[in-house]
Scaffold this motif. Structure first.
Motif, PDB file in Angstrom:
ATOM      1  N   ARG A   1      69.348  43.864 -10.927  1.00  0.00           N
ATOM      2  CA  ARG A   1      70.126  43.161  -9.905  1.00  0.00           C
ATOM      3  C   ARG A   1      71.603  43.434 -10.135  1.00  0.00           C
ATOM      4  NH1 ARG A   1      67.805  37.156  -9.878  1.00  0.00           N
ATOM      5  NH2 ARG A   1      68.083  37.374 -12.098  1.00  0.00           N
ATOM      6  N   SER A   2      72.339  43.358  -9.076  1.00  0.00           N
ATOM      7  CA  SER A   2      73.772  43.618  -9.187  1.00  0.00           C
ATOM      8  C   SER A   2      74.476  42.392  -9.753  1.00  0.00           C
ATOM      9  CB  SER A   2      74.347  43.965  -7.816  1.00  0.00           C
ATOM     10  OG  SER A   2      74.316  42.818  -6.982  1.00  0.00           O
TER      11      SER A   2
ATOM     12  N   ALA B   1      76.967  40.918  -8.428  1.00  0.00           N
ATOM     13  CA  ALA B   1      77.228  39.988  -7.330  1.00  0.00           C
ATOM     14  C   ALA B   1      76.019  39.083  -7.093  1.00  0.00           C
ATOM     15  CB  ALA B   1      77.569  40.764  -6.063  1.00  0.00           C
ATOM     16  N   GLU B   2      74.799  39.648  -7.168  1.00  0.00           N
ATOM     17  CA  GLU B   2      73.590  38.824  -6.994  1.00  0.00           C
ATOM     18  C   GLU B   2      73.456  37.801  -8.116  1.00  0.00           C
ATOM     19  OE1 GLU B   2      70.360  41.666  -4.719  1.00  0.00           O
ATOM     20  OE2 GLU B   2      70.575  41.844  -6.891  1.00  0.00           O
ATOM     21  N   LEU B   3      73.736  38.228  -9.334  1.00  0.00           N
ATOM     22  CA  LEU B   3      73.658  37.306 -10.466  1.00  0.00           C
ATOM     23  C   LEU B   3      74.677  36.180 -10.346  1.00  0.00           C
ATOM     24  CD1 LEU B   3      73.166  39.857 -13.384  1.00  0.00           C
ATOM     25  CD2 LEU B   3      71.448  38.353 -12.378  1.00  0.00           C
TER      26      LEU B   3
ATOM     27  N   ALA C   1      76.031  35.054  -7.560  1.00  0.00           N
ATOM     28  CA  ALA C   1      75.637  34.181  -6.450  1.00  0.00           C
ATOM     29  C   ALA C   1      74.519  33.234  -6.880  1.00  0.00           C
ATOM     30  CB  ALA C   1      75.188  35.025  -5.260  1.00  0.00           C
ATOM     31  N   GLU C   2      73.563  33.733  -7.658  1.00  0.00           N
ATOM     32  CA  GLU C   2      72.473  32.886  -8.148  1.00  0.00           C
ATOM     33  C   GLU C   2      73.009  31.812  -9.089  1.00  0.00           C
ATOM     34  OE1 GLU C   2      68.541  33.326 -10.955  1.00  0.00           O
ATOM     35  OE2 GLU C   2      69.190  35.069  -9.783  1.00  0.00           O
TER      36      GLU C   2
END
Length: 125
Positions: free
Chosen positions: A72-73, A75-77, A79-80
Motif C-alpha cells: 500500500r502507498s 498516502a493509503e496508510l 488515510a487509514e
C-alpha cells in the motif's frame, strides 16, 4: 441375619458382634458408581465449539494477512491511520476529555515553547 462363630459357639447377630467387639464383623463393601453417560456428549460439543472458534480465528488471521500482503502507498496508510484516530476521538466522551489534560487543546506554537524551554533549561531536559 445370624453368624455362627467357629468352635461351636451360639450364633450371634451382626449387631451383637459389633457391640461386643467380635472379630467377625464383615467389611463394608463399596458400591460402584454408575458411569456418567452425559459427559461424553458434553465433551464432544465443547471440543467442537473450541475447534470452530479456532478455525474462525485462523480464517480471520488469514484474511488479514491477505489484506496486508498487498503493498500500500504511504498516502493509503496515512488515510487509514487518520480514520482510526478520528474514530477513536469520536468514541471519547466529553467527561473523558475534560478529565484528562492530555486531551486539552494546545494554544500557540507548542514546538517553539518546547524549544525555548530546552534552550533555557540546559542539558538536563
Amino acid at each position: 441375619r445370624e453368624i455362627t462363630p467357629p468352635g461351636g459357639a451360639p450364633p450371634l447377630s451382626l449387631s451383637q458382634l459389633r457391640a461386643g467387639g467380635g472379630v467377625l464383623v464383615p467389611a463394608r463393601t463399596r458400591r460402584k458408581r454408575a458411569p456418567d453417560r452425559s459427559a461424553p456428549g458434553n465433551l464432544v460439543q465443547r471440543w467442537n465449539a473450541a475447534r470452530a472458534e479456532a478455525e474462525a480465528e485462523e480464517e480471520a488471521e488469514a484474511e488479514e494477512a491477505r489484506r496486508d500482503a498487498r503493498p500500500r502507498s504511504i498516502a493509503e496508510l496515512e488515510a487509514e491511520r487518520h480514520a482510526r484516530l478520528e474514530e477513536w476521538r469520536g468514541s471519547l466522551t466529553e467527561e473523558e476529555r475534560a478529565g484528562n489534560s492530555n486531551f486539552a487543546p494546545v494554544k500557540g506554537d507548542w514546538r517553539a515553547r518546547v524549544a525555548g524551554r530546552r534552550g533555557a533549561g540546559g542539558a538536563n531536559d
